[in-house]
Design an enzyme around this catalytic site. Structure first.
Site, short mmCIF file in Angstrom:
data_model
loop_
_atom_site.label_atom_id
_atom_site.label_comp_id
_atom_site.label_asym_id
_atom_site.label_seq_id
_atom_site.Cartn_x
_atom_site.Cartn_y
_atom_site.Cartn_z
N ALA A 27 0.86 -1.18 0.00
CA ALA A 27 0.00 0.00 0.00
C ALA A 27 0.89 1.23 0.00
CB ALA A 27 -0.91 -0.02 1.22
N TYR A 28 0.30 2.35 -0.36
CA TYR A 28 1.06 3.58 -0.54
C TYR A 28 0.61 4.65 0.45
CZ TYR A 28 3.02 1.27 -4.46
OH TYR A 28 3.71 0.35 -5.22
#
Length: 154
Positions: A27-28
């Protein structure tokens, strides 16, 4: 420095599932610049990547499981999930020491398959001739960068 080429795969080669793989969830926290968290099997990593397509700086720092879970709750966009198969390029007549990382996505991007090959030099990357089963080269378009996938842009 990370130097890699990326390809969109329409049909993976027979037997690819016989190679070792990692279960990946990532995830970012930020996409410009890229700040990513990743669970790879039982390891947890925070990564910073500079701008770029063919080559860019990359820094990895270990995380604890608790830190990963905490940061995951703060991530933006889509959490990516995939199996990453590691196939020696020599299987397809390529040079020794290079590995195909075949990402078979699950979850939101079920059915998407990408292949990446990392190189020791920019010259080696530019001279690379991919195996016949590799699809379209998407290295320079950036359209299948994982950070863009996380924003739902693909």
């Amino acid at each position: 420095m990370e130097i890699e080429r990326k390809y969109k795969i329409e049909a993976p080669p027979p037997g690819y599932q016989d190679y070792p793989f990692h279960e990946i969830e990532q995830a970012y926290l930020c996409t410009e610049p890229v700040v990513r968290i990743r669970r790879q099997d039982d390891s947890f990593i925070l990564t910073y990547k500079s701008k770029g397509l063919l080559e860019r700086e990359e820094y990895n720092l270990p995380l604890t499981r608790d830190a990963y879970v905490h940061l995951l709750s703060k991530a933006d966009g889509i959490v990516l999930t995939k199996k990453r198969y590691r196939i020696p390029l020599t299987v397809y007549g390529g040079p020794t020491g290079l590995t195909i990382e075949l990402d078979v996505f699950t979850g939101v991007y079920e059915g998407l398959i990408l292949a990446e090959v990392e190189f020791p030099t920019k010259e080696a990357a530019l001279a690379f001739v991919p195996p016949e089963w590799f699809g379209r080269d998407v290295t320079f378009s950036g359209e299948y960068q994982n950070s863009r996938l996380s924003r739902g842009e693909c």
